[in-house]
Design an enzyme around this catalytic site. Structure first.
Site, PDB file in Angstrom:
ATOM      1  N   HIS A  29       0.732  -1.339   0.223  1.00 15.64           N
ATOM      2  CA  HIS A  29       0.325  -0.097  -0.107  1.00 15.64           C
ATOM      3  C   HIS A  29       0.869   1.383  -0.002  1.00 15.64           C
ATOM      4  O   HIS A  29       0.378   2.516  -0.153  1.00 15.64           O
ATOM      5  CB  HIS A  29      -0.811  -0.006   0.850  1.00 15.64           C
ATOM      6  CG  HIS A  29      -2.574   0.185   1.101  1.00 15.64           C
ATOM      7  ND1 HIS A  29      -2.010   1.247  -0.676  1.00 15.64           N
ATOM      8  CD2 HIS A  29      -3.480   0.508   1.630  1.00 15.64           C
ATOM      9  CE1 HIS A  29      -3.578   1.405  -0.622  1.00 15.64           C
ATOM     10  NE2 HIS A  29      -4.289   1.231   1.333  1.00 15.64           N
ATOM     11  N   ARG A  30       2.347   1.421   0.257  1.00 21.95           N
ATOM     12  CA  ARG A  30       2.932   2.446   0.109  1.00 21.95           C
ATOM     13  C   ARG A  30       3.147   2.828  -1.602  1.00 21.95           C
ATOM     14  O   ARG A  30       3.196   3.975  -1.846  1.00 21.95           O
ATOM     15  CB  ARG A  30       4.463   1.808   0.673  1.00 21.95           C
ATOM     16  CG  ARG A  30       4.463   1.705   1.813  1.00 21.95           C
ATOM     17  CD  ARG A  30       5.867   1.574   2.604  1.00 21.95           C
ATOM     18  NE  ARG A  30       6.342   0.107   1.729  1.00 21.95           N
ATOM     19  CZ  ARG A  30       6.905  -0.255   1.933  1.00 21.95           C
ATOM     20  NH1 ARG A  30       8.668  -0.593   2.890  1.00 21.95           N
ATOM     21  NH2 ARG A  30       7.788  -2.229   1.143  1.00 21.95           N
TER      22      ARG A  30
END
Length: 436
Positions: A409-410
């Site tokens: 999700h980064r």
């Protein structure tokens, strides 16, 4: 002039290895290109070739030694015309003593409590130097906490070493209960850096018959990388169902046409192609997070999880989006076969832009795979099975497969991950796009 043969770096990330087997012995004459030894890295067992000619004057590291650092001298090669007997062996590098974890630890049967230990310590329970008693750090701390004199115990561990199980019967039933409670407290407390895994494990096995097996280099690497992945990468999971009937029909037709060429496509081959095409169509998911920058890939190299006897390895189909499914099938068969034999080269399993893990053959309906860093995503494939499924607004029976994408999700937003999953599903349900 004699030459030191040193532990080679057989992959860009290799720092140490296991000298699995010597294929030569002292006094043997070798030539350039001869295979000297088999060396186990964190991913495979590879051959170590001679570069120079000469005679093996001295083997410094015996086979079976693990944790041998890259650059450590492992043998001495005598040069042309040099007398082997005249070469003084180089000092052996200091190595940590090999753990004796593979020796089964005998425990007293629960129904036959051992008598209170009052016999003198056997010679095996003493170390070679002085009168120091051989005992694990855990056993020492428990003994100190309970006021047990270690000199009254006989060790049942490797080499007569006193372990936690020996303390369990030191003072009868009441004493054993106190020791068990102390063991639980010690086990939950932070362990000192020098505590061996087998000693920590003994803190909660009690009297259960068990065996502690030393980890292979591959299993150590798997443990380290997966722990880092779950600790450092914020995973987001997206799951959908896909109708496999059209893909299965196309596979049957393609296999009929390819039979004369000895090619048999699997569903997995077609899923590799589908994931590769989806990554090219949704390039926001074909990325890696790299600190203060994002690496965007212009090619889909798919790492495919393959189970092997010592663990897991991920051979790579390079540029899968541009390859025919038949080519993917042949390449995957070759890579998987050599992976199970430990014969892959580092460039064949290191890298990749995304991964695919299929556990459908085991009947697993759904699972969430752990991202293989530095990749940004992995696709987890479940079993295709007959389920009720809505087709053209009517409830029918179809072969349905669940797929779950794990995304970093980064680097990948949820909406972009959802677009990739949608594209992947469309390619599966309209599979002519895989052969266009």
């Amino acid at each position: 002039m004699s030459i030191e043969l040193k532990m080679p770096a057989l992959s860009p990330t290799m720092e140490e290895g296991t000298l699995a087997k010597w294929l030569v012995k002292e006094g043997d004459t070798v030539s350039s290109g001869d295979i000297l030894a088999e060396i186990e890295t964190d991913k495979a067992t590879m051959e170590f070739e001679a570069v120079d000619e000469g005679k093996i004057a001295k083997i410094l590291v015996p086979e079976g030694s693990d944790g041998v650092k890259v650059g450590t001298p492992i043998a001495i090669l005598a040069g042309e015309g040099e007398e082997v007997s005249a070469i003084a062996p180089a000092p052996k590098p200091e190595a940590a003593p090999a753990p004796k974890a593979e020796t089964p630890v005998a425990a007293p049967a629960p129904a036959t409590p051992a008598p209170v230990a009052a016999a003198p310590v056997t010679a095996a329970a003493r170390a070679d130097s002085g009168d120091r008693i051989k005992a694990s750090p855990l056993a020492r701390r428990l003994a100190e906490a309970q006021g047990i004199d270690l000199s009254t115990l006989t060790g049942s561990g490797p080499g007569g070493r006193i372990v936690r199980a020996d303390l369990g019967t030191a003072g009868g039933g009441a004493q054993a209960a106190h020791v068990a409670r102390a063991a639980a407290a010690v086990a939950s407390a932070p362990q000192p850096a020098g505590l061996q895994p087998v000693e920590a494990e003994l803190a909660f096995t009690g009297g259960i018959p068990h065996e502690a097996v030393k980890l292979s280099n591959m299993r150590k690497t798997i443990a380290r990388r997966l722990t880092e992945s779950k600790q450092q990468i914020p995973h987001i999971y997206l799951t959908l169902d896909a109708n496999l009937d059209a893909l299965l029909k196309l596979r049957t037709e393609l296999n009929a046409g390819l039979a004369s060429r000895g090619v048999k496509l699997s569903v997995n081959d077609m899923l590799i192609k589908a994931l590769a095409l989806a990554l090219i169509e949704v390039p926001e998911c074909n990325v890696s997070f790299a600190g203060d920058q994002l690496i965007k890939y212009g090619r889909a190299d798919i790492s495919v999880a393959v189970s092997i006897p010592n663990g897991l390895i991920t051979p790579i189909i390079v540029g899968a989006e541009a390859k025919a499914i038949s080519a993917i099938s042949k390449e995957m068969g070759d890579l998987a076969g050599r992976a199970k034999e430990g014969k892959l080269q580092p460039h064949e399993y290191q890298g990749g832009t995304a991964s695919l893990s299929n556990m459908g053959m085991f009947g697993i309906k759904h699972f969430e795979a752990v991202i293989n860093p530095p990749q940004g995503m992995i696709m987890a494939i479940g079993a295709g099975e007959k389920r009720p499924y809505v087709i053209d607004d009517s409830l029918q029976i179809a072969t349905v497969m669940s797929a779950t994408g794990s995304f970093d999700h980064r680097a990948i937003d949820g909406a972009d991950g959802a677009r990739l999953m949608k594209t992947f599903k469309e390619l599966i349900e309209s599979p002519l796009g895989l052969v266009a």
